[in-house]
Design a protein around this motif. Structure first.
Motif, PDB file in Angstrom:
ATOM      1  N   VAL A 124      18.339  19.204  35.135  1.00 58.23           N
ATOM      2  CA  VAL A 124      19.255  18.862  35.437  1.00 58.23           C
ATOM      3  C   VAL A 124      19.835  19.492  34.273  1.00 58.23           C
ATOM      4  O   VAL A 124      21.231  19.708  35.023  1.00 58.23           O
ATOM      5  N   GLN A 125      20.264  19.826  33.102  1.00 57.97           N
ATOM      6  CA  GLN A 125      20.684  20.798  31.920  1.00 57.97           C
ATOM      7  C   GLN A 125      21.378  21.584  33.568  1.00 57.97           C
ATOM      8  O   GLN A 125      22.138  22.347  33.170  1.00 57.97           O
ATOM      9  N   ARG A 126      20.131  22.735  33.174  1.00 57.82           N
ATOM     10  CA  ARG A 126      20.196  23.711  34.357  1.00 57.82           C
ATOM     11  C   ARG A 126      21.191  23.844  35.029  1.00 57.82           C
ATOM     12  O   ARG A 126      22.514  24.569  35.711  1.00 57.82           O
ATOM     13  N   ASN A 127      21.189  22.998  36.099  1.00 56.05           N
ATOM     14  CA  ASN A 127      21.820  22.271  37.388  1.00 56.05           C
ATOM     15  C   ASN A 127      23.307  22.180  37.394  1.00 56.05           C
ATOM     16  O   ASN A 127      24.489  22.479  38.062  1.00 56.05           O
ATOM     17  N   GLN A 128      23.736  21.142  36.045  1.00 56.50           N
ATOM     18  CA  GLN A 128      24.999  21.593  35.645  1.00 56.50           C
ATOM     19  C   GLN A 128      25.426  22.493  35.091  1.00 56.50           C
ATOM     20  O   GLN A 128      26.772  22.425  35.349  1.00 56.50           O
ATOM     21  N   ILE A 133      29.258  26.642  36.363  1.00 56.48           N
ATOM     22  CA  ILE A 133      29.243  28.095  36.974  1.00 56.48           C
ATOM     23  C   ILE A 133      29.844  28.423  38.296  1.00 56.48           C
ATOM     24  O   ILE A 133      30.791  29.375  38.676  1.00 56.48           O
ATOM     25  N   ILE A 134      29.602  28.044  39.146  1.00 57.28           N
ATOM     26  CA  ILE A 134      29.836  27.947  40.180  1.00 57.28           C
ATOM     27  C   ILE A 134      31.147  27.081  40.801  1.00 57.28           C
ATOM     28  O   ILE A 134      31.765  27.442  41.433  1.00 57.28           O
ATOM     29  N   GLN A 135      31.798  26.939  39.848  1.00 57.95           N
ATOM     30  CA  GLN A 135      33.086  25.940  39.913  1.00 57.95           C
ATOM     31  C   GLN A 135      33.828  27.307  39.601  1.00 57.95           C
ATOM     32  O   GLN A 135      35.537  27.333  40.307  1.00 57.95           O
ATOM     33  N   VAL A 140      37.479  31.588  40.629  1.00 59.46           N
ATOM     34  CA  VAL A 140      37.645  33.690  40.741  1.00 59.46           C
ATOM     35  C   VAL A 140      37.848  33.903  42.195  1.00 59.46           C
ATOM     36  O   VAL A 140      39.438  34.628  42.233  1.00 59.46           O
ATOM     37  N   ASN A 141      36.852  33.296  42.612  1.00 55.23           N
ATOM     38  CA  ASN A 141      36.677  33.803  44.375  1.00 55.23           C
ATOM     39  C   ASN A 141      38.237  33.276  45.529  1.00 55.23           C
ATOM     40  O   ASN A 141      38.975  34.029  45.786  1.00 55.23           O
ATOM     41  N   ALA A 142      38.850  31.927  44.681  1.00 54.80           N
ATOM     42  CA  ALA A 142      40.263  31.182  45.582  1.00 54.80           C
ATOM     43  C   ALA A 142      41.046  32.686  45.394  1.00 54.80           C
ATOM     44  O   ALA A 142      42.360  33.241  45.409  1.00 54.80           O
ATOM     45  N   VAL A 143      41.150  33.427  43.729  1.00 46.84           N
ATOM     46  CA  VAL A 143      41.928  33.611  43.609  1.00 46.84           C
ATOM     47  C   VAL A 143      42.627  35.370  43.914  1.00 46.84           C
ATOM     48  O   VAL A 143      43.039  35.542  44.386  1.00 46.84           O
ATOM     49  N   LEU A 144      41.164  35.587  43.914  1.00 45.69           N
ATOM     50  CA  LEU A 144      40.703  37.185  44.931  1.00 45.69           C
ATOM     51  C   LEU A 144      41.399  36.611  46.314  1.00 45.69           C
ATOM     52  O   LEU A 144      41.969  37.718  46.867  1.00 45.69           O
ATOM     53  N   GLU A 145      41.053  35.682  47.271  1.00 41.69           N
ATOM     54  CA  GLU A 145      41.987  35.486  48.417  1.00 41.69           C
ATOM     55  C   GLU A 145      42.839  36.048  48.118  1.00 41.69           C
ATOM     56  O   GLU A 145      43.627  35.826  49.402  1.00 41.69           O
ATOM     57  N   GLU A 146      43.510  34.665  47.405  1.00 42.26           N
ATOM     58  CA  GLU A 146      44.940  34.374  47.575  1.00 42.26           C
ATOM     59  C   GLU A 146      45.318  35.968  46.983  1.00 42.26           C
ATOM     60  O   GLU A 146      46.652  36.669  47.544  1.00 42.26           O
ATOM     61  N   ARG A 147      44.894  36.267  46.325  1.00 44.87           N
ATOM     62  CA  ARG A 147      45.306  37.743  45.814  1.00 44.87           C
ATOM     63  C   ARG A 147      45.628  39.042  46.674  1.00 44.87           C
ATOM     64  O   ARG A 147      46.908  39.765  47.621  1.00 44.87           O
ATOM     65  N   PHE A 278      41.255  30.271  33.008  1.00 48.22           N
ATOM     66  CA  PHE A 278      40.076  30.956  32.704  1.00 48.22           C
ATOM     67  C   PHE A 278      39.433  32.051  33.279  1.00 48.22           C
ATOM     68  O   PHE A 278      39.519  33.814  34.018  1.00 48.22           O
ATOM     69  N   GLU A 279      40.223  31.857  34.991  1.00 44.34           N
ATOM     70  CA  GLU A 279      39.692  32.335  36.317  1.00 44.34           C
ATOM     71  C   GLU A 279      40.639  33.836  36.689  1.00 44.34           C
ATOM     72  O   GLU A 279      40.667  34.778  37.538  1.00 44.34           O
ATOM     73  N   ARG A 280      41.763  34.046  35.519  1.00 44.96           N
ATOM     74  CA  ARG A 280      43.334  34.955  35.685  1.00 44.96           C
ATOM     75  C   ARG A 280      42.729  35.555  34.745  1.00 44.96           C
ATOM     76  O   ARG A 280      43.004  36.640  34.897  1.00 44.96           O
ATOM     77  N   TYR A 281      41.612  35.208  33.989  1.00 45.76           N
ATOM     78  CA  TYR A 281      41.725  36.160  32.957  1.00 45.76           C
ATOM     79  C   TYR A 281      40.813  37.564  33.292  1.00 45.76           C
ATOM     80  O   TYR A 281      39.488  37.874  33.328  1.00 45.76           O
TER      81      TYR A 281
END
Length: 466
Positions: A124-128, A133-135, A140-147, A278-281
């Motif tokens: 459960v802890q690992r899944n959280q 991390i997935i979020q 980050v992926n959304a930023v790349l797609e937007e870019r 964070f996703e912009r750094y």
């Protein structure tokens, strides 16, 4: 909560043990329920072994034996009758072995259950952790797609923003610079630090996102990463703290990226990004911030040169506009630069043709006030891109326009005259007419002589007044 649950289990086990003993008091003549082959005790003890484990079962067996002995002593029959029969003795003799077996099964099952629970907790802890991390990766992926999707629009937007920085107003230029960085990096807090030479410390020149928040007004040149960036003209990034111990010692916290800002070849200040999602750094953001600063630096050099001129004593005391001598000095240096770069340079002169009449009616100082209004109107209209000065004669102002060719100068003259004619002019509360004439000349490849340029302007003015 866990202690309360353990206590409840112990109480329930104790009550189960007391149940047959209390029941046995109803039959005092038969301690141990001999007539039933001690089955009530056997069942309860085995049940407790199943619930509590081997140790609890053995303790229960011992307590039951002591209870039976106690009841027998009270009845005056010792040893208890239940143990006189070989069958019943066999039951009680085999009971510890049964307790061990049942208890051992329970212990093994409990151990397996604990292992499963521990494994489940870890999963459960690992899944959280993976979910977080997935979020972040999704961001980050959304930023790349937007870019990628907005890359073309971003280039156009960046060009427009940089052109807005092209002004002679330092406060406006620095504000646009910080807004551009915020726009492209989504930075929440940005500060531009410049050197206070009197205190030999960095001071805040302008900032964004710090409204209503306490912060330091000055930074040491030697004990801050911003000071290190200023002294070394090098980029600082938060990741560098993992590599350089000297930066870790002077890091005051908060700064994510710090970029040196130059005006020409001279250091001007440090742009510090102090709060960034964070996703912009990433390396892309660092390079993008450097590009924005690099595109702004040539305009900062022009602004500081003009500010230096306007801070000199050779300015008109009534209007605060630099005099012709300052114009000639700046024009000479700009012509040299235009010659080296092969770029055009235009000189545009606006003359209030009825200026002598205004002087006669309202006085020289009031008439000069209308001339100052003309300069302010055209400076605002041109987004402060061009330097303004008094020209040779009274009632004349001149604009020095780098990178403006002949067609552009002609268009600037027409649009400026239209704008001036649309405005209502007053001295005090009295409306006044302004009769304007304009002359211009453009220096271009093969023709960068200052006197020749001014002769063309004067000649065009003279033709319009004939």
């Amino acid at each position: 909560m866990k202690k309360q649950k353990v206590l409840q289990e112990k109480v329930s086990i104790g009550l189960l043990l007391l149940l047959p003993m209390g029941w046995n008091l109803v039959y005092p003549t038969d301690p141990g329920f001999g007539q039933w082959y001690s089955l009530p005790y056997v069942v309860i003890i085995l049940l407790q072994s199943t619930l509590g484990g081997t140790l609890v079962g053995l303790i229960s067996c011992l307590v039951a034996a002591l209870g039976i002995l106690g009841v027998s002593v009270l009845q005056g029959s010792f040893p208890p009758p239940v143990w006189a029969d070989p069958v019943r003795v066999s039951v009680w003799g085999s009971l510890p072995l049964l307790v061990y077996m049942f208890g051992r099964i329970t212990d093994v099952l409990r151990g397996s259950l604990r292992a499963i629970q521990l494994r489940f907790r870890v999963l459960v802890q690992r899944n959280q952790r993976y979910s977080r991390i997935i979020q972040e990766l999704q961001k980050v992926n959304a930023v790349l797609e937007e870019r990628v999707a907005k890359q073309r629009d971003s280039l156009t937007l960046l060009y427009n923003q940089v052109q807005t920085i092209r002004t002679l107003n330092l406060e406006k230029a620095l504000g646009v610079l910080l807004e551009t960085v915020q726009m492209f990096l989504q930075a929440r807090r940005i500060t531009l630090w410049t050197l206070d030479e009197t205190m030999n410390r960095l001071k805040i020149e302008t900032s964004l996102g710090w409204e209503g928040k306490e912060r330091e007004e000055y930074l040491s040149l030697n004990d801050s990463v911003e000071g290190w960036v200023y002294r070394n003209s090098s980029l600082f990034s938060f990741r560098m703290l993992l590599q350089y111990e000297n930066l870790k010692k002077i890091y005051r916290g908060g700064t994510v990226i710090a970029i040196p800002v130059h005006a020409g070849k001279k250091p001007f200040g440090v742009l510090s990004i102090e709060e960034l999602p964070f996703e912009r750094y990433n390396l892309y953001s660092e390079r993008l911030a450097q590009i924005i600063v690099g595109l702004s630096e040539p305009f900062l050099e022009d602004i500081l040169e003009y500010r230096q001129l306007t801070n000199l004593t050779d300015v008109d005391e009534d209007t605060g506009i630099p005099n012709f001598s300052q114009f000639y000095h700046l024009m000479t240096s700009e012509l040299d630069r235009a010659r080296n770069q092969g770029s055009p340079l235009s000189v545009v002169v606006f003359e209030v043709e009825n200026f002598p009449d205004l002087v006669q009616r309202f006085g020289k100082k009031a008439a000069k006030g209308s001339l100052k209004g003309v300069v302010e109107e055209l400076t605002f209209f041109s987004d402060s891109r061009y330097s303004s000065f008094l020209y040779r004669e009274e009632g004349q102002v001149v604009f020095l326009c780098p990178n403006l060719d002949q067609d552009g100068a002609s268009l600037f003259c027409l649009e400026s005259l239209e704008r001036l004619n649309q405005r209502e002019w007053k001295i005090g509360d009295t409306p006044i007419p302004l009769s304007m004439v304009v002359g211009y000349a453009t220096a271009r490849m093969g023709s960068y002589e200052p006197e020749s340029l001014l002769q063309q302007v004067d000649h065009l003015l003279l033709l319009q007044k004939m």
